[in-house]
Design a protein around this motif. Structure first.
Motif, mmCIF file in Angstrom:
data_model
loop_
_atom_site.group_PDB
_atom_site.id
_atom_site.type_symbol
_atom_site.label_atom_id
_atom_site.label_comp_id
_atom_site.label_asym_id
_atom_site.label_seq_id
_atom_site.Cartn_x
_atom_site.Cartn_y
_atom_site.Cartn_z
ATOM 1 N N LEU A 101 17.215 -9.795 -17.010
ATOM 2 C CA LEU A 101 16.246 -9.585 -18.079
ATOM 3 C C LEU A 101 16.543 -10.470 -19.285
ATOM 4 C CD1 LEU A 101 14.122 -7.598 -17.317
ATOM 5 C CD2 LEU A 101 16.269 -6.908 -16.283
ATOM 6 N N TYR A 135 13.816 -6.618 -22.552
ATOM 7 C CA TYR A 135 12.374 -6.645 -22.810
ATOM 8 C C TYR A 135 11.901 -5.202 -22.855
ATOM 9 C CZ TYR A 135 7.450 -8.031 -22.109
ATOM 10 O OH TYR A 135 6.095 -8.229 -22.217
ATOM 11 N N GLN A 137 9.233 -2.891 -23.492
ATOM 12 C CA GLN A 137 7.779 -2.646 -23.605
ATOM 13 C C GLN A 137 7.438 -1.258 -23.125
ATOM 14 O OE1 GLN A 137 4.856 -5.823 -22.474
ATOM 15 N NE2 GLN A 137 4.274 -4.335 -20.912
ATOM 16 N N THR A 138 7.781 -0.916 -21.898
ATOM 17 C CA THR A 138 7.409 0.367 -21.290
ATOM 18 C C THR A 138 8.012 1.553 -22.036
ATOM 19 O OG1 THR A 138 7.268 -0.692 -19.127
ATOM 20 C CG2 THR A 138 7.469 1.698 -19.133
ATOM 21 N N GLY A 143 3.262 2.789 -19.353
ATOM 22 C CA GLY A 143 3.823 1.556 -18.804
ATOM 23 C C GLY A 143 2.672 0.636 -18.449
ATOM 24 N N SER A 144 1.794 1.125 -17.578
ATOM 25 C CA SER A 144 0.636 0.297 -17.185
ATOM 26 C C SER A 144 -0.261 0.006 -18.381
ATOM 27 C CB SER A 144 -0.173 1.017 -16.116
ATOM 28 O OG SER A 144 0.545 1.060 -14.908
ATOM 29 N N TRP A 175 12.923 2.526 -19.243
ATOM 30 C CA TRP A 175 12.988 1.593 -18.131
ATOM 31 C C TRP A 175 13.566 0.219 -18.477
ATOM 32 C CZ3 TRP A 175 13.812 2.333 -13.421
ATOM 33 C CH2 TRP A 175 13.238 3.409 -12.733
ATOM 34 N N PRO A 176 13.440 -0.327 -19.657
ATOM 35 C CA PRO A 176 13.890 -1.703 -19.832
ATOM 36 C C PRO A 176 15.280 -1.960 -19.273
ATOM 37 C CG PRO A 176 12.724 -1.023 -21.776
ATOM 38 C CD PRO A 176 12.848 0.196 -20.898
ATOM 39 N N GLY A 177 15.349 -2.995 -18.408
ATOM 40 C CA GLY A 177 16.610 -3.361 -17.770
ATOM 41 C C GLY A 177 17.555 -3.977 -18.779
ATOM 42 N N ASN A 239 19.030 0.396 -16.616
ATOM 43 C CA ASN A 239 17.700 0.633 -17.185
ATOM 44 C C ASN A 239 17.834 1.724 -18.244
ATOM 45 O OD1 ASN A 239 17.254 -0.094 -14.049
ATOM 46 N ND2 ASN A 239 15.613 -0.946 -15.309
ATOM 47 N N THR A 422 6.269 -2.141 -8.394
ATOM 48 C CA THR A 422 5.930 -1.365 -9.593
ATOM 49 C C THR A 422 6.204 -2.137 -10.857
ATOM 50 O OG1 THR A 422 6.567 0.638 -8.401
ATOM 51 C CG2 THR A 422 6.405 0.794 -10.802
ATOM 52 N N ASP A 426 2.202 -2.289 -11.998
ATOM 53 C CA ASP A 426 1.925 -1.521 -10.777
ATOM 54 C C ASP A 426 0.930 -2.314 -9.947
ATOM 55 O OD1 ASP A 426 1.413 1.179 -9.226
ATOM 56 O OD2 ASP A 426 -0.530 0.350 -9.818
ATOM 57 N N THR A 428 -1.444 -1.677 -7.858
ATOM 58 C CA THR A 428 -2.875 -1.314 -7.849
ATOM 59 C C THR A 428 -3.512 -1.678 -9.178
ATOM 60 O OG1 THR A 428 -2.485 0.505 -6.305
ATOM 61 C CG2 THR A 428 -4.501 0.614 -7.616
ATOM 62 N N LEU A 432 -6.678 -4.225 -9.768
ATOM 63 C CA LEU A 432 -7.886 -3.883 -10.536
ATOM 64 C C LEU A 432 -8.202 -4.964 -11.563
ATOM 65 C CD1 LEU A 432 -7.209 -0.074 -10.907
ATOM 66 C CD2 LEU A 432 -9.183 -1.123 -9.736
HETATM 67 C C1 LIG Z 1 13.290 -1.010 -11.507
HETATM 68 C C2 LIG Z 1 12.358 -1.087 -12.692
HETATM 69 C C3 LIG Z 1 12.642 -1.967 -13.724
HETATM 70 C C4 LIG Z 1 11.818 -2.027 -14.850
HETATM 71 N N1 LIG Z 1 12.146 -2.872 -15.870
HETATM 72 C C5 LIG Z 1 11.396 -2.860 -16.997
HETATM 73 C C6 LIG Z 1 11.765 -3.669 -18.122
HETATM 74 O O1 LIG Z 1 12.762 -4.374 -18.074
HETATM 75 N N2 LIG Z 1 10.994 -3.620 -19.237
HETATM 76 C C7 LIG Z 1 9.866 -2.836 -19.315
HETATM 77 O O2 LIG Z 1 9.208 -2.836 -20.344
HETATM 78 N N3 LIG Z 1 9.475 -2.065 -18.250
HETATM 79 C C8 LIG Z 1 10.215 -2.056 -17.117
HETATM 80 N N4 LIG Z 1 9.855 -1.277 -16.044
HETATM 81 C C9 LIG Z 1 8.674 -0.401 -16.157
HETATM 82 C C10 LIG Z 1 7.524 -0.928 -15.318
HETATM 83 O O3 LIG Z 1 7.013 -2.100 -15.867
HETATM 84 C C11 LIG Z 1 6.443 0.153 -15.225
HETATM 85 O O4 LIG Z 1 6.975 1.253 -14.539
HETATM 86 C C12 LIG Z 1 5.236 -0.399 -14.480
HETATM 87 O O5 LIG Z 1 4.527 -1.283 -15.319
HETATM 88 C C13 LIG Z 1 4.301 0.710 -13.991
HETATM 89 O O6 LIG Z 1 3.821 1.458 -15.084
HETATM 90 P P1 LIG Z 1 3.922 3.058 -15.062
HETATM 91 O O7 LIG Z 1 5.306 3.421 -14.765
HETATM 92 O O8 LIG Z 1 3.280 3.531 -16.306
HETATM 93 O O9 LIG Z 1 3.020 3.456 -13.816
HETATM 94 P P2 LIG Z 1 1.616 4.331 -13.854
HETATM 95 O O10 LIG Z 1 0.573 3.475 -14.426
HETATM 96 O O11 LIG Z 1 1.911 5.631 -14.487
HETATM 97 O O12 LIG Z 1 1.419 4.470 -12.296
HETATM 98 C C14 LIG Z 1 1.290 5.751 -11.675
HETATM 99 C C15 LIG Z 1 0.075 5.694 -10.744
HETATM 100 O O13 LIG Z 1 -1.101 5.621 -11.542
HETATM 101 C C16 LIG Z 1 -1.979 4.613 -11.037
HETATM 102 N N5 LIG Z 1 -2.821 4.083 -12.114
HETATM 103 C C17 LIG Z 1 -2.449 3.836 -13.385
HETATM 104 N N6 LIG Z 1 -3.496 3.366 -14.098
HETATM 105 C C18 LIG Z 1 -4.570 3.314 -13.257
HETATM 106 C C19 LIG Z 1 -5.922 2.892 -13.381
HETATM 107 N N7 LIG Z 1 -6.428 2.446 -14.533
HETATM 108 N N8 LIG Z 1 -6.713 2.983 -12.279
HETATM 109 C C20 LIG Z 1 -6.203 3.395 -11.092
HETATM 110 N N9 LIG Z 1 -4.928 3.812 -10.921
HETATM 111 C C21 LIG Z 1 -4.128 3.761 -11.981
HETATM 112 C C22 LIG Z 1 -1.011 3.563 -10.494
HETATM 113 O O14 LIG Z 1 -1.661 2.721 -9.529
HETATM 114 C C23 LIG Z 1 0.075 4.440 -9.859
HETATM 115 O O15 LIG Z 1 -0.316 4.767 -8.542
HETATM 116 C C24 LIG Z 1 10.664 -1.204 -14.909
HETATM 117 C C25 LIG Z 1 10.365 -0.340 -13.867
HETATM 118 C C26 LIG Z 1 11.200 -0.267 -12.752
HETATM 119 C C27 LIG Z 1 10.870 0.683 -11.635
#
Ligand SMILES: Cc1cc2nc3c(=O)[nH]c(=O)nc-3n(C[C@H](O)[C@H](O)[C@H](O)COP(=O)(O)OP(=O)(O)OC[C@H]3O[C@@H](n4cnc5c(N)ncnc54)[C@H](O)[C@@H]3O)c2cc1C
Ligand SMILES: CCCCC/C=C\C/C=C\C/C=C\CCCCC(=O)SCCNC(=O)CCNC(=O)[C@H](O)C(C)(C)COP(=O)(O)OP(=O)(O)OC[C@H]1O[C@@H](n2cnc3c(N)ncnc32)[C@H](O)[C@@H]1OP(=O)(O)O
Length: 627
Positions: A101, A135, A137-138, A143-144, A175-177, A239, A422, A426, A428, A432
């Motif tokens: 990272l 980094y 952000q999440t 996160g998404s 989550w940030p690594g 993380n 992920t 993510d 999916t 989109l």
């Molecule tokens: C090993 C690891 C390392 C990471 N490192 C970092 C890092 O260094 N820095 C950092 O900032 N982040 C980091 N992350 C976080 C990562 O970027 C987020 O987990 C990722 O972006 C997914 O977001 P979320 O967890 O909010 O998933 P969610 O969005 O909550 O996903 C859950 C479900 O909801 C669905 N979903 C969400 N929104 C929609 C939509 N609009 N329409 C349809 N379906 C939807 C998804 O498809 C999924 O099935 C890390 C994660 C992991 C696992």
């Protein structure tokens, strides 16, 4: 026996120049030289051993990772390795760590979103690792949805500072690594508030820990989020969780290439798309595509070599049993993955070019290809990581029971790799984004804005759009179909770029012919997998489908004699593969047997706990329940 090549008979079947293919896989003679030299350097240095990871506790594992990261840095400095060689060394050390990272996101974020002045201040510190970045952000709650982030950055004109704050539990960075135990600084993403008005999410450089004693600074609560999937795997990475309690930073620590705040408290948005704030994610997504080809090729190398070693059934008159690689079912599962590894290698090369091209255009304020670059990096990251994660699991299954042993290298590879579906978006959610891009393209059909580049083919759907006067149901309602369309769009890009690769001059006896076979396998395997869609839309007839299946079988037969040579071309050391099943000499059984006795459980013939639990059982000393 040691020293004997148990796969020599397979290597002698090869119909092409393997050394030439190694250059194609590496990308150039120079790239091959660097990869070959650095991979052997790492493999030969006991300081980089990794065969003990599964026996370490989390704390031992993490401390070992810190030791390796420091050892790697010392090696880089002592040997005066170039940036390219250093990146290769970190790659072949093959252990998720905070350095991923620091080098993979913290530095690119400053380069992509910092002003010249900010780059001059922070990059030298980061390049010398006098600061270690992450980094951030999440958050726990988002996160998404980046625009849903809750951390705030409120400008205080009295002191010319930003106040970074975590207003809610869900605003905790999560989550940030590298954040949990190591990073001294973060690029923290927060909602910019100036004069009571919000201006969206921006990046801010925030120091987290003292450079003297590594203790968290005032207002900073930081730690690791806990164990993750698998034992070793990604648990070498800290993380982290991070909360800000009204932490003050100088105004010049807001990354100001995209937006600026003056000392008078005036907000200015540069005449660049707001989404450039997301630029680091676009950069990492294109690197993840290249990484997918590496991860998939590792698994395919293991499964291919083992499939040639493993014999099961089919003995005639006491002769040797059949090599499982000769079973058509094994070939139909394995060879499309071999073809995919090569396909992802070439799409990764193309995406690297696309990213460099859009970056160059951005410097000239030409944003014309930014939407396509976003769609391609998002879609191809999604496509290749899903296929690679599924492919690694398929390779484990292709190796039967022994594929489930840690000594096969496959469980660890799977556990380290799967979060790629992920992180950085993510899969999916990213598809989109591609679907949105495609729908926007369709909506512009018929206008003067003609689709070009990877969507040029969509002019052909124009007539469909004109005759389709049905009510446009909502994007959300059709999102499942649109995601499938997005996957198909990305698959078309992969196939077309593989074909373009074959138009190039490719030296080496039989090399281009082998790549043509792999390209045809990749394309026809997709046709076979999705033939329902092709048939139902009238794109092909049932006869075409039958011909395609026949051709696929023929292509598998053409690959068969070259399979071992095609995975040798990846040029992976046994150290990097970390797999007894995939060892170069194919001497699997003696190595499996020897490795078993090294397990800590075999340090004593009678296991701990025997006298306490088993002996009383055996001696019926435990009162049995009345029957
Ligand atoms: C090993 C690891 C390392 C990471 N490192 C970092 C890092 O260094 N820095 C950092 O900032 N982040 C980091 N992350 C976080 C990562 O970027 C987020 O987990 C990722 O972006 C997914 O977001 P979320 O967890 O909010 O998933 P969610 O969005 O909550 O996903 C859950 C479900 O909801 C669905 N979903 C969400 N929104 C929609 C939509 N609009 N329409 C349809 N379906 C939807 C998804 O498809 C999924 O099935 C890390 C994660 C992991 C696992
Ligand atoms: C173990 C070793 C691994 C080795 C790996 C090798 C190399 C990699 C190196 C390091 C990696 C190591 C470990 C992994 C670390 C992982 C780190 C992270 O996970 S960082 C956090 C990642 N988070 C995300 O990816 C979040 C995903 N979400 C988003 O990107 C956005 O929220 C969004 C989904 C794109 C939505 O954004 P928003 O709501 O602002 O935009 P929309 O309203 O949907 O669209 C508006 C408009 O903007 C366009 N657009 C969106 N994004 C971009 C972009 N990035 N670039 C350009 N344009 C963009 C979008 O197309 C719309 O346009 P239009 O339709 O024309 O209006």
């Amino acid at each position: 026996m040691e020293g004997v090549d148990h796969l020599a008979h397979e290597r002698n079947k090869s119909e092409f120049d393997v050394d030439a293919m190694k250059i194609v896989w590496a990308g150039s003679p120079h790239a091959f030289d660097v990869s070959d030299r650095i991979s052997k350097l790492v493999a030969s240095d006991p300081g980089f051993r990794k065969d003990n990871r599964s026996t370490l506790s989390r704390k031992e594992l993490f401390k070992n990772t810190l030791r390796k990261a420091a050892y790697a840095w010392k090696t880089i400095v002592d040997l005066r390795l170039s940036e390219e060689e250093a990146a290769k060394l970190r790659f072949y050390v093959d252990e998720p760590a905070f350095t991923d990272l620091h080098w993979g996101m913290f530095i690119p974020a400053i380069k992509g979103q910092g002003t010249e002045e900010q780059q001059q201040k922070w990059l030298p510190l980061a390049y010398k690792m006098q600061i270690i970045g992450c980094y951030a952000q999440t958050e726990l709650g988002h996160g998404s949805n980046v625009q849903g982030l809750e951390t705030t950055a409120t400008f205080d004109p009295q002191t010319d500072e930003f106040i970074i704050h975590s207003p809610t539990l869900t605003s905790s960075k999560w989550w940030p690594g590298g954040l949990g135990k190591v990073a001294t600084h973060a690029i923290a993403y927060a909602r910019l508030i100036v004069g009571g008005r919000e201006h969206g999410v921006n990046g801010f450089i925030v120091q987290l820990r003292s450079l003297e004693d590594h203790s968290p600074l005032l207002g900073i609560t930081v730690g690791d989020i806990g164990m993750k999937f698998g034992n070793g795997a990604y648990n070498t990475m800290d993380n982290g969780v991070l909360r800000f309690d009204h932490v003050r930073i100088p105004r010049n620590q807001m990354l100001m290439r995209v937006s600026q705040v003056t000392c008078e408290g005036k907000y200015k948005q540069s005449d660049v798309p707001r989404q450039l704030v997301y630029g680091t994610m676009v950069y990492v997504r294109q690197t993840i595509v290249a990484d997918a080809s590496c991860a998939l090729s590792r698994a395919v190398c293991i499964a291919t070599r083992y499939s040639a070693v493993r014999r099961q059934f089919g003995s005639q008159n006491g002769g040797p049993e059949t090599q499982v690689i000769d079973y058509k079912t094994q070939q139909s599962r394995l060879f499309p993955l071999l073809a995919s590894a090569y396909a992802f290698r070439f799409i990764g090369e193309w995406l690297k070019w696309l990213y460099a091209d859009v970056t160059q255009r951005l410097q000239a304020n030409d944003f014309s290809t930014l939407p396509e670059a976003h769609a391609c990096t998002a879609g191809l990251k999604s496509l290749t990581t899903t296929a690679t994660a599924d492919g690694i699991e398929e390779c484990r299954k292709l190796c039967g029971g022994h594929g489930y042993l840690c000594s096969s290298g496959l469980p660890e590879l799977f556990a380290v790799y799967v979060p790629a579906c992920t992180y950085e978006g993510d899969n999916t959610v990213l598809l989109l984004q591609v679907a949105r891009f495609l729908m926007k393209t369709v909506s512009q059909l018929g206008s003067s804005k003609k689709p070009v580049g990877t969507i040029a083919y969509m002019t052909r759907v124009e007539h469909l759009m004109q005759c389709r006067c049905g009510v446009q149901r909502g994007f959300a309602e059709l999102s499942v179909d649109l995601v499938e369309a997005a996957v198909a769009h990305c698959q078309l890009i992969v196939v077309s770029k593989f074909i373009e690769k074959l138009q190039q001059e490719i030296p080496g006896k039989g090399v281009k012919q082998q790549l043509e076979v792999l390209c045809n396998i990749y394309a026809l395997f997709l046709l076979h997998k999705h033939q329902g869609d092709f048939l139902s839309t009238g794109c092909i007839t049932p006869k075409h489908a039958a011909l395609a299946n026949d051709e696929l079988r023929s292509l598998y037969s053409q690959v068969r004699p070259n399979a071992i040579a095609l995975v040798d071309a990846f040029n992976y050391t046994d150290h990097y593969l970390g797999s007894i099943l995939g060892c170069y000499d194919g001497n699997v059984y003696p190595k499996l047997y020897e490795a078993a006795w090294k397990d800590p459980l075999n340090e004593s013939v009678v296991p701990d706990g025997y006298h306490q639990y088993i002996r009383p059982l055996l001696k019926q000393e435990i009162r049995t329940a009345r029957l």
